[in-house]
Design an enzyme around this catalytic site. Structure first.
Site, PDB file in Angstrom:
ATOM      1  N   CYS A   1      -6.480  37.015 -12.107  1.00  0.00           N
ATOM      2  CA  CYS A   1      -5.388  36.368 -12.855  1.00  0.00           C
ATOM      3  C   CYS A   1      -4.691  37.423 -13.700  1.00  0.00           C
ATOM      4  O   CYS A   1      -4.981  37.604 -14.887  1.00  0.00           O
ATOM      5  CB  CYS A   1      -5.943  35.247 -13.732  1.00  0.00           C
ATOM      6  SG  CYS A   1      -6.637  33.873 -12.808  1.00  0.00           S
TER       7      CYS A   1
ATOM      8  N   CYS B   1     -13.625  39.855 -13.515  1.00  0.00           N
ATOM      9  CA  CYS B   1     -12.609  39.406 -12.557  1.00  0.00           C
ATOM     10  C   CYS B   1     -11.241  39.558 -13.200  1.00  0.00           C
ATOM     11  O   CYS B   1     -11.020  39.064 -14.316  1.00  0.00           O
ATOM     12  CB  CYS B   1     -12.840  37.950 -12.151  1.00  0.00           C
ATOM     13  SG  CYS B   1     -11.573  37.296 -11.024  1.00  0.00           S
TER      14      CYS B   1
ATOM     15  N   CYS C   1       7.880  31.569  -0.669  1.00  0.00           N
ATOM     16  CA  CYS C   1       6.844  32.077  -1.565  1.00  0.00           C
ATOM     17  C   CYS C   1       7.115  33.528  -1.945  1.00  0.00           C
ATOM     18  O   CYS C   1       6.293  34.160  -2.607  1.00  0.00           O
ATOM     19  CB  CYS C   1       5.458  31.937  -0.933  1.00  0.00           C
ATOM     20  SG  CYS C   1       5.279  32.852   0.619  1.00  0.00           S
TER      21      CYS C   1
ATOM     22  N   CYS D   1     -15.204  29.448 -12.566  1.00  0.00           N
ATOM     23  CA  CYS D   1     -13.781  29.823 -12.596  1.00  0.00           C
ATOM     24  C   CYS D   1     -12.930  28.628 -13.015  1.00  0.00           C
ATOM     25  O   CYS D   1     -12.980  27.554 -12.404  1.00  0.00           O
ATOM     26  CB  CYS D   1     -13.342  30.325 -11.224  1.00  0.00           C
ATOM     27  SG  CYS D   1     -11.568  30.636 -11.107  1.00  0.00           S
TER      28      CYS D   1
ATOM     29  N   CYS E   1     -10.754  32.763 -20.352  1.00  0.00           N
ATOM     30  CA  CYS E   1     -11.673  32.999 -19.239  1.00  0.00           C
ATOM     31  C   CYS E   1     -12.684  34.066 -19.633  1.00  0.00           C
ATOM     32  O   CYS E   1     -12.307  35.217 -19.895  1.00  0.00           O
ATOM     33  CB  CYS E   1     -10.905  33.425 -17.999  1.00  0.00           C
ATOM     34  SG  CYS E   1     -11.969  33.832 -16.587  1.00  0.00           S
TER      35      CYS E   1
ATOM     36  N   GLU F   1       5.147  24.816  14.436  1.00  0.00           N
ATOM     37  CA  GLU F   1       4.147  25.637  13.737  1.00  0.00           C
ATOM     38  C   GLU F   1       3.322  26.390  14.771  1.00  0.00           C
ATOM     39  O   GLU F   1       2.977  25.820  15.822  1.00  0.00           O
ATOM     40  CB  GLU F   1       3.242  24.728  12.886  1.00  0.00           C
ATOM     41  CG  GLU F   1       1.995  25.366  12.344  1.00  0.00           C
ATOM     42  CD  GLU F   1       2.273  26.518  11.413  1.00  0.00           C
ATOM     43  OE1 GLU F   1       1.600  27.549  11.552  1.00  0.00           O
ATOM     44  OE2 GLU F   1       3.160  26.382  10.545  1.00  0.00           O
TER      45      GLU F   1
ATOM     46  N   GLN G   1      -1.130  23.999   0.687  1.00  0.00           N
ATOM     47  CA  GLN G   1      -0.864  24.595  -0.616  1.00  0.00           C
ATOM     48  C   GLN G   1      -2.045  24.369  -1.557  1.00  0.00           C
ATOM     49  O   GLN G   1      -2.639  23.280  -1.584  1.00  0.00           O
ATOM     50  CB  GLN G   1       0.405  23.979  -1.219  1.00  0.00           C
ATOM     51  CG  GLN G   1       1.656  24.199  -0.403  1.00  0.00           C
ATOM     52  CD  GLN G   1       2.205  25.612  -0.512  1.00  0.00           C
ATOM     53  OE1 GLN G   1       1.584  26.493  -1.084  1.00  0.00           O
ATOM     54  NE2 GLN G   1       3.383  25.828   0.052  1.00  0.00           N
TER      55      GLN G   1
END
Length: 398
Positions: free
Chosen positions: A14, A11, A357, A88, A3, A271, A212
């Site tokens: 990541c 950036c 998660c 990106c 990248c 939900e 997701q």
């Protein structure tokens, strides 16, 4: 994954980009094993479902910066100035190809980028989601309705330049605060939903519906849950924190397991987001799944009151009924919490599929459910190049 933005220090989102991908996966597996420890060690550790290293992210949330004539789409630096990240490598190819045209649209519609330090301007974000078929949903997050006439006037140009765009909307975020969207949405196209096709199930996404960000891993997550549920073959299932109904619709799909006394597997999805529930209901309706019901409610409130409260509305999901044979939970990072975990522990529920998660809260929630054994666990690398992951555990009451 290489990248240029990362190498130049523009950036650093990541955070694991300097680690080889196999090392990233191994570290995530070790982390989940360590957090679960011996007390929650499963009978079976299934192989991690790995992702593409790049081009996997189906959603871009780009800050609009710069000027009208030279807008940036990306992030803000420490001074609040725009850093353009249109290239990106995390985003799908379709999103990468669309971003330059969307930047040009900002110029054509004269959408003044919002200046965070000065608190002035209109365009705050551009959100883009790509479906497996290549269709796009584009959302412009604006400070007010002031620019709406210009945006509407230029919309035909955008739809001609990007014919793959199926849904365009404006989200209004008048407040000066660090959030990605506001409460009000104005859909500008005839279509209001984007169809995400996963494993033979079509999920309809409305603009404010959560989904997701890694389509392939999400498909694997739903497929694994459906496999576990089909092996158990319950007649009744609750899907708590159901979102747009991914788990519920997969376990209720035609041919999924045995039939209940009603002639099908009864599935209820709960939900808090009414937008997500509307999406789930639309998906079930289009699939002809009349035995799946969705309601907008708090998962804990629903579970702890459903079996104890007589229904005042015939046909209301879950009210006045016994707990199901199996419960699926897919909570946010905070986990299901002590109250819901305690209810599951004391209930007659025999099986739980827990999709998490955050393995830290997964472990703490399991501590509150000592009557359940962890039968199988699997890691899903939903977020390559970052420490984040999805882990799913199958629980049986001892």
């Amino acid at each position: 994954m290489q990248c240029d933005y990362f190498d130049a220090g523009l950036c650093r989102s990541c955070t694991l980009l300097d680690r080889p991908y196999p090392v990233q996966v191994a570290e995530k597996e070790v982390r989940v094993r360590d957090l679960l420890g011996e007390r929650h060690a499963p009978a079976a550790w299934l192989p991690t479902l790995t992702s593409l290293e790049s081009g996997f992210r189906n959603k871009a949330k780009m800050v609009v910066g710069g000027t009208i004539d030279e807008p940036t789409l990306g992030i803000l630096d420490g001074r609040g100035q725009g850093v353009d990240l249109r290239g990106c490598g995390l985003h799908t190819a379709g999103i990468q190809e669309a971003l330059p045209t969307l930047a040009a649209f900002v110029t054509r519609a004269r959408l003044l980028p919002y200046d965070v330090p000065k608190r002035r301007g209109e365009a705050k974000y551009v959100h883009v989601t790509e479906s497996p078929s290549g269709e796009l949903m584009v959302r412009f997050v604006l400070r007010s309705e002031q620019a709406l006439p210009r945006l509407r006037a230029e919309l035909p140009w955008l739809l001609e330049a990007l014919p793959q765009v199926a849904v365009v909307s404006v989200n209004l975020l008048p407040e000066h605060k660090a959030v990605l969207e506001g409460a009000d949405e104005i859909v500008l196209t005839d279509r209001e939903t984007l169809t995400m096709q996963l494993g033979g199930v079509d999920l309809e996404l409305r603009p404010q519906s959560f989904f997701q960000t890694n389509t392939a891993i999400a498909a694997g997550l739903y497929a694994q849950a459906a496999e576990w549920v089909d092996a158990i073959d319950p007649a009744t299932v609750w899907d708590l924190y159901c979102g747009v109904g991914g788990f519920a619709l997969h376990v209720a799909r035609p041919g999924a397991g045995r039939t209940s006394r009603h002639g099908h597997r009864e599935v209820v999805g709960i939900e808090t987001s009414e937008e997500a529930v509307a999406s789930a209901r639309g998906s079930a309706r289009r699939a002809g799944l009349e035995h799946v019901r969705f309601a907008a409610d708090d998962a804990t409130r629903f579970a702890t009151t459903a079996s104890a409260t007589a229904s005042t509305e015939p046909g209301s999901p879950g009210t006045g009924t016994a707990p199901p044979e199996l419960v699926i939970v897919n909570p946010p990072r905070r986990g299901i919490g002590a109250t819901l975990a305690g209810w599951l522990e004391e209930s007659d529920v025999e099986h739980v599929v827990y999709s998490s998660c955050n393995p830290v809260t997964l472990a703490s929630d399991l501590d509150a459910m000592p009557s359940f054994d962890v039968v199988a666990t699997r890691v899903f690398d939903m977020f390559p190049q970052t420490p984040h992951l999805e882990a799913m555990a199958l629980l049986h009451r001892r």
